[in-house]
Design an enzyme around this catalytic site. Structure first.
Site, short mmCIF file in Angstrom:
data_model
loop_
_atom_site.label_atom_id
_atom_site.label_comp_id
_atom_site.label_asym_id
_atom_site.label_seq_id
_atom_site.Cartn_x
_atom_site.Cartn_y
_atom_site.Cartn_z
N CYS A 117 79.26 4.31 58.29
CA CYS A 117 78.61 2.96 58.12
C CYS A 117 77.90 2.91 56.98
CB CYS A 117 77.96 2.72 59.56
SG CYS A 117 78.97 2.99 60.84
N HIS A 257 72.82 -2.63 58.62
CA HIS A 257 73.91 -2.34 59.35
C HIS A 257 73.57 -2.84 60.74
CE1 HIS A 257 77.25 -0.22 61.24
NE2 HIS A 257 76.36 0.55 61.54
N ASN A 287 80.20 -3.42 66.24
CA ASN A 287 79.71 -2.62 65.15
C ASN A 287 81.10 -2.31 64.32
OD1 ASN A 287 79.25 -0.49 63.37
ND2 ASN A 287 78.31 0.88 65.11
O1 UT7 Z 1 76.86 2.74 63.69
C1 UT7 Z 1 76.48 4.10 64.05
C2 UT7 Z 1 76.93 4.50 65.41
N1 UT7 Z 1 76.38 4.24 66.61
C3 UT7 Z 1 75.20 3.56 67.00
O2 UT7 Z 1 74.58 3.29 66.09
C4 UT7 Z 1 75.02 3.66 68.28
C5 UT7 Z 1 73.45 4.03 68.79
N2 UT7 Z 1 72.95 4.02 70.06
C6 UT7 Z 1 73.05 3.05 70.66
O3 UT7 Z 1 73.22 1.85 70.29
C7 UT7 Z 1 72.68 3.23 72.23
O4 UT7 Z 1 72.15 4.49 72.52
C8 UT7 Z 1 73.89 3.00 73.19
C9 UT7 Z 1 74.08 1.45 73.16
C10 UT7 Z 1 74.94 3.85 72.81
C11 UT7 Z 1 73.46 3.18 74.64
O5 UT7 Z 1 72.22 2.54 74.98
P1 UT7 Z 1 70.97 3.14 75.67
O6 UT7 Z 1 70.09 2.41 76.22
O7 UT7 Z 1 70.67 4.48 74.89
O8 UT7 Z 1 71.83 4.01 77.17
P2 UT7 Z 1 71.85 5.35 77.43
O9 UT7 Z 1 72.89 6.10 76.88
O10 UT7 Z 1 70.35 5.96 77.69
O11 UT7 Z 1 72.33 5.17 79.04
C12 UT7 Z 1 71.68 4.51 79.94
C13 UT7 Z 1 72.59 4.43 81.10
C14 UT7 Z 1 73.34 5.56 81.59
O12 UT7 Z 1 73.51 5.62 82.91
P3 UT7 Z 1 72.42 6.68 84.00
O13 UT7 Z 1 72.87 8.10 83.49
O14 UT7 Z 1 71.12 6.20 83.63
O15 UT7 Z 1 72.85 6.40 85.35
C15 UT7 Z 1 74.76 5.57 81.03
O16 UT7 Z 1 75.67 6.13 81.62
O17 UT7 Z 1 73.60 3.35 80.90
C16 UT7 Z 1 74.90 3.87 81.30
N3 UT7 Z 1 75.89 3.47 80.31
C17 UT7 Z 1 76.48 2.30 80.60
N4 UT7 Z 1 76.57 1.37 81.65
C18 UT7 Z 1 77.20 0.24 81.66
C19 UT7 Z 1 76.26 3.84 79.17
N5 UT7 Z 1 77.23 2.92 78.68
C20 UT7 Z 1 77.39 2.04 79.48
C21 UT7 Z 1 78.17 0.81 79.82
N6 UT7 Z 1 77.99 -0.15 80.64
N7 UT7 Z 1 78.92 0.45 78.66
#
Ligand code: UT7
Length: 332
Positions: A117, A257, A287
């Site tokens: 990215c 970004h 993204n």
């Molecule tokens: O361009 C560079 C590449 N990528 C990025 O920059 C992404 C960087 N990271 C992020 O944007 C965030 O960390 C995410 C959007 C990927 C995740 O958000 P988060 O607030 O950090 O969520 P999390 O990973 O802490 O997950 C919280 C909960 C989990 O459930 P439990 O374990 O608490 O029961 C996940 O399994 O949300 C769950 N979860 C979802 N729920 C519904 C993860 N993805 C989803 C989903 N829908 N799509």
């Protein structure tokens, strides 16, 4: 680097997105997710996706043609093409060569650059050196991605995030004191394992983390990437501003970004960079990796948000892990 021998800036921009729209409610039918979760945790409502047989580089061709026309030059004038991409249709011929052939930039040298990215700003930094030294006059840089082709559509942790798109800029000589005032590039390979896309060689650990044991898809530890991104976007912005001999208050517009609206807010609100100083596209495109900054810039320009003399910050981060920032004094 803040001194220019020949001022190098952007002469024209263009962008292209696929027609097909994939909404959050479409994704609700594919994985265990909800529109509410995706919007709240990422800011994304929908994204554009290439059809199955549709090649990625065609987006780059469209964006490039628009940028060349906007710059008022001919394809034959281009000396070098740099395609920033993590999702080329082929390893070779390179995406830059495929685009060169379609647009008829016969005299151009061409190469691809994979800095995930951060790619567009890295490409801009390289182009600036060639122009400033007098080696080349007109350079086409393109961020072009088809991440939908590298997404595991059964992994809700990643499939809600990415989209496809391309943004291009023609760079060339500009009035002294205008154009790219500073660039700052960085990498931390020790953190590379938090965001991966295996290709030829991969480990058992790479397979183990992927829910469907498919090596050719993106995997990431979202939380780790998130923490890194918030920290580095703020630091890299400040560094480029300082290297341009400017202060945060001198900045008129910021193009971060766009990976997650919470990353943008966490990193940049503290610097006083509110949404009024940005052109956000994440809600409609997701993204789009190296295309995210040039697509947003092109739209902002077309909407008349940028004027001559504005000081603009570009700042990105991505796989590697890598980061890149730049300050441009707009010259058109
Ligand atoms: O361009 C560079 C590449 N990528 C990025 O920059 C992404 C960087 N990271 C992020 O944007 C965030 O960390 C995410 C959007 C990927 C995740 O958000 P988060 O607030 O950090 O969520 P999390 O990973 O802490 O997950 C919280 C909960 C989990 O459930 P439990 O374990 O608490 O029961 C996940 O399994 O949300 C769950 N979860 C979802 N729920 C519904 C993860 N993805 C989803 C989903 N829908 N799509």
């Amino acid at each position: 680097m803040s001194s220019n021998v020949i001022g190098a800036g952007i002469l024209g921009m263009g962008s292209a997105l696929p027609e097909r729209v994939l909404t959050n409610s479409d994704l609700e039918k594919m994985v265990d997710t909800s529109d509410e979760w995706i919007i709240k945790r990422t800011g994304i409502s929908e994204r554009r996706i290439l059809d199955k047989g549709e090649p990625v580089f065609q987006l780059g061709v469209k964006a490039a043609e628009r940028a060349i026309s906007d710059a008022g030059i001919a394809s034959e004038d281009i000396d070098l093409i740099i395609a920033a991409t993590t999702s080329p249709d082929y390893v070779f011929p390179q995406m830059s060569c495929m685009i060169q052939s379609k647009i008829g930039a016969k005299k151009a040298a061409a190469f691809d650059m994979n800095v995930a990215c951060s790619g567009f700003v890295y490409a801009m930094s390289v182009a600036k050196q060639f122009i400033a030294s007098g080696t080349y006059k007109y350079i086409l840089i393109i961020g072009c991605e088809g991440l939908s082709k590298l997404t595991d559509w059964e992994d809700r942790n990643t499939c809600v995030l990415f989209g496809d798109g391309a943004g291009a800029a023609v760079m060339g000589p500009v009035e002294n004191g205008y154009g790219v005032l500073s660039t700052y590039l960085g990498a931390d390979g020790e953190m590379g394992n938090v965001l991966t896309l295996p290709f030829c060689c991969f480990t058992q650990a790479d397979l183990d983390v992927r829910p469907n044991k498919n090596k050719n898809v993106i995997w990431m530890d979202g939380g780790e990437v998130f923490k890194f991104a918030v920290k580095i976007m703020e630091q890299a912005s400040l560094r480029a501003i300082e290297d341009a001999n400017l202060k945060v208050e001198d900045i008129d517009f910021v193009f971060p970004h766009q990976a997650n609206i919470r990353i943008i807010d966490g990193a940049l609100k503290r610097l006083g960079f509110t949404h009024e100083k940005m052109h956000l596209v994440i809600q409609k495109y997701g993204n789009i990796s190296s295309a995210s900054i040039p697509v947003a810039m092109d739209e902002a320009l077309r909407e008349g948000k940028i004027k001559k003399g504005d000081n603009i910050v570009l700042v990105g981060f991505g796989g590697g892990l890598t980061w890149a920032s730049a300050v441009i004094k707009w010259s058109k």
